[in-house]
Design an enzyme around this catalytic site. Structure first.
Site, PDB file in Angstrom:
ATOM      1  N   ASP A   5     -53.351  24.252  35.922  1.00 34.13           N
ATOM      2  CA  ASP A   5     -53.382  24.060  34.493  1.00 34.13           C
ATOM      3  C   ASP A   5     -54.562  22.974  33.816  1.00 34.13           C
ATOM      4  O   ASP A   5     -53.876  22.249  32.784  1.00 34.13           O
ATOM      5  CB  ASP A   5     -51.765  23.601  33.886  1.00 34.13           C
ATOM      6  CG  ASP A   5     -50.993  24.618  34.310  1.00 34.13           C
ATOM      7  OD1 ASP A   5     -51.051  25.542  34.619  1.00 34.13           O
ATOM      8  OD2 ASP A   5     -49.706  24.121  34.993  1.00 34.13           O
ATOM      9  N   HIS A  53     -53.722  31.698  33.212  1.00 31.02           N
ATOM     10  CA  HIS A  53     -54.716  30.843  32.450  1.00 31.02           C
ATOM     11  C   HIS A  53     -54.455  31.202  30.948  1.00 31.02           C
ATOM     12  O   HIS A  53     -54.525  32.298  30.447  1.00 31.02           O
ATOM     13  CB  HIS A  53     -55.953  31.435  32.776  1.00 31.02           C
ATOM     14  CG  HIS A  53     -56.313  30.950  34.393  1.00 31.02           C
ATOM     15  ND1 HIS A  53     -56.453  29.990  34.815  1.00 31.02           N
ATOM     16  CD2 HIS A  53     -56.334  31.879  35.256  1.00 31.02           C
ATOM     17  CE1 HIS A  53     -56.674  29.839  36.089  1.00 31.02           C
ATOM     18  NE2 HIS A  53     -56.669  31.258  36.680  1.00 31.02           N
TER      19      HIS A  53
HETATM   20  P1  GDP Z   1     -55.647  27.054  33.876  1.00 31.35           P
HETATM   21  O1  GDP Z   1     -54.493  27.499  34.339  1.00 31.35           O
HETATM   22  O2  GDP Z   1     -56.352  25.896  34.394  1.00 31.35           O
HETATM   23  O3  GDP Z   1     -56.443  27.903  32.970  1.00 31.35           O
HETATM   24  O4  GDP Z   1     -55.164  26.228  32.441  1.00 31.35           O
HETATM   25  P2  GDP Z   1     -53.834  26.712  31.349  1.00 31.35           P
HETATM   26  O5  GDP Z   1     -54.489  27.668  30.688  1.00 31.35           O
HETATM   27  O6  GDP Z   1     -52.637  26.694  31.834  1.00 31.35           O
HETATM   28  O7  GDP Z   1     -53.583  25.117  30.504  1.00 31.35           O
HETATM   29  C1  GDP Z   1     -54.714  24.846  29.842  1.00 31.35           C
HETATM   30  C2  GDP Z   1     -54.361  24.672  28.502  1.00 31.35           C
HETATM   31  O8  GDP Z   1     -55.068  23.753  27.705  1.00 31.35           O
HETATM   32  C3  GDP Z   1     -54.400  25.869  27.652  1.00 31.35           C
HETATM   33  O9  GDP Z   1     -53.427  26.098  26.668  1.00 31.35           O
HETATM   34  C4  GDP Z   1     -55.730  25.905  26.948  1.00 31.35           C
HETATM   35  O10 GDP Z   1     -55.909  26.521  25.777  1.00 31.35           O
HETATM   36  C5  GDP Z   1     -55.951  24.368  26.467  1.00 31.35           C
HETATM   37  N1  GDP Z   1     -57.179  23.701  26.707  1.00 31.35           N
HETATM   38  C6  GDP Z   1     -58.285  23.818  27.493  1.00 31.35           C
HETATM   39  N2  GDP Z   1     -59.083  22.912  27.231  1.00 31.35           N
HETATM   40  C7  GDP Z   1     -58.590  22.328  26.037  1.00 31.35           C
HETATM   41  C8  GDP Z   1     -59.355  21.102  25.409  1.00 31.35           C
HETATM   42  O11 GDP Z   1     -60.313  20.725  25.704  1.00 31.35           O
HETATM   43  N3  GDP Z   1     -58.353  20.798  24.229  1.00 31.35           N
HETATM   44  C9  GDP Z   1     -57.203  21.194  24.114  1.00 31.35           C
HETATM   45  N4  GDP Z   1     -56.391  20.718  22.963  1.00 31.35           N
HETATM   46  N5  GDP Z   1     -56.660  22.254  24.756  1.00 31.35           N
HETATM   47  C10 GDP Z   1     -57.509  22.538  25.712  1.00 31.35           C
END
Ligand code: GDP
Length: 426
Positions: A12, A40
């Site tokens: 995440d 994701h």
């Molecule tokens: P992953 O499993 O590593 O792809 O991560 P997730 O998707 O579970 O969690 C990342 C969350 O953070 C998601 O809701 C993304 O839209 C959000 N996100 C990613 N980068 C950023 C950022 O730079 N700023 C903010 N506010 N949200 C982000």
């Protein structure tokens, strides 16, 4: 060339967003491990999506999305996901599925539930997607490869054989209904018909693509701390989350992986059980959870509230080292703009000794965080495009973390969208 996008921590971290962004320049995106147990979250011009099996590069019409041999492939879920994105206006993606990928069987999902029920308070906090029973069977050599769906004689014989052992466990350990081999065979025929048009000798495809100079992205799921060898065993996932495994789970030579982009979030979050040294609780945690990610830190697959904590330099340094990091993408930094002071875990105290090296699980359980506080920047940094335009305290936070983890932060993500990214030339 091949690039890997992987996580440094518990997952995440924002790998989906970084992969979606990097996929603009890539030709092929490969999922190389894990299954539909994690998700994701991606925000782009088509809307907001939670992907579980499809690679995060699936939104472009120039990319090919590949499910590699290392993945736990849930066939109906894969096609449900394709339908979902297409129904929201995304062009029909070009998908290939490795003929050597193995299939998550309906009984894997049941065994996952039954085992968690049986363990009760000692359960692992599994997402009950069948991942642990799937990988157990793979290594016990009773899994089903996609290629085997196309050999009817083999399939019938194997279904019969596997049901025999599964039914003993179902009856005597779990006291649950037995599997009917005819029904299972029927289901596998449905899976065969669904997957048939997409089946491919993926390692050969990638070999040829590399010869043609194509760019390949390997997309990891979860992060270093969930790796079965190098993570917080046994509170880990069942397949390797490391970039090195990308070579195996996709079928490319290890020396072709030229760049390892390790994604680190500007604070910590984790799902499931296990030691989490910099964890915070109560109102402090609730506020970070509410403000975190894009609309709160809740699991993309399960909707479960994530456990929250401050940035952990010890875990992240270790996480980056095991990935073989060439670049760190530091994400979700914008979320911290509300804090007067930002606590950071810079070391652990274990049995009275201070260390910055990440210990094995038994010692980790005893570790207490050593916290330093950095001044906050108290403003919204979304929309900023140049590193120099970030507030001074924000740059200091980034540079402090970079120094502690010892790997170059070359990308800073200051929002969930594709364009919310600041590149640093290092
Ligand atoms: P992953 O499993 O590593 O792809 O991560 P997730 O998707 O579970 O969690 C990342 C969350 O953070 C998601 O809701 C993304 O839209 C959000 N996100 C990613 N980068 C950023 C950022 O730079 N700023 C903010 N506010 N949200 C982000």
């Amino acid at each position: 060339m091949v690039k890997a996008v992987v996580g440094a921590n518990w997952g995440d971290e924002g790998k989906g967003k970084i992969t979606d962004m990097l996929a603009k320049e890539a030709d092929i995106i490969v999922r190389f491990q894990g299954g539909a147990n994690a998700g994701h979250t991606i925000v782009n011009n088509y809307g907001k999506f939670a992907l579980h099996t499809l690679p995060s590069g699936v939104f472009y019409d120039h990319t090919t999305s590949i499910i590699g041999n290392g993945v736990a492939l849930n066939i109906p879920l894969l096609f449900k996901e394709v339908q979902e994105i297409v129904s929201k206006g995304v062009p029909e993606p070009k998908i290939l599925v490795s003929d050597r990928a193995q299939i998550v069987m309906p009984y894997h999902i049941l065994f996952d539930q039954y085992e968690e029920e049986r363990l009760g308070k000692n359960s692992f906090g599994s997402t009950k997607s069948g991942i642990a029973p799937f990988y157990s069977d793979k290594y016990a050599k009773i899994g089903f490869q996609v290629s085997e769906l196309f050999d009817e004689e083999l399939l019938q014989e194997k279904v019969k054989r596997v049901c025999e052992t599964k039914n003993v466990i179902l009856e005597h350990l779990y006291h649950k209904p037995a599997i009917n081999p005819d029904e299972l065979l029927e289901t596998l025929h449905e899976y065969r018909d669904m997957v048939k048009p997409f089946v491919c000798d993926v390692s050969l495809y990638l070999h040829n693509a590399l010869k043609e100079g194509k760019e390949i992205l390997l997309e990891g799921q979860l992060g270093t701390l969930k790796d079965p060898d190098h993570g917080i065993y046994p509170m880990v996932t069942s397949s390797s989350t490391l970039a090195a495994y990308g070579a195996i789970g996709a079928g490319v030579p290890p020396y072709e992986i030229k760049q390892v982009i390790t994604v680190c979030k500007a604070y910590s979050s984790a799902v499931g059980a296990g030691a989490f040294v910099s964890e915070i609780f109560g109102e402090e945690a609730d506020e970070l959870r509410r403000r975190g990610g894009d609309g709160g830190e809740f699991g993309a697959t399960t909707g479960r509230p994530r456990r929250m904590g401050w940035f952990d330099c010890v875990a992240s340094k270790y996480g980056c080292r095991l990935q073989g990091t060439t670049d760190v993408a530091f994400t979700v930094l914008d979320v911290l703009g509300y804090l007067d002071e930002i606590p950071v875990c810079t070391a652990y105290k274990v049995n009275g000794e201070i260390t910055t090296e990440f210990p094995t699980t038994a010692l980790l359980e005893k570790a207490e965080p050593v916290i330093e506080k950095l001044p906050g920047w108290k403003c919204d940094i979304r929309g900023i495009k140049n590193y120099e335009d970030l507030p001074e305290n924000c740059r200091k936070y980034i540079e402090f973390v970079e120094e502690k983890i010892g790997y170059p932060i070359t990308m800073v993500s200051n929002g969930p969208g594709r364009d919310d990214i600041i590149y640093r030339n290092k």
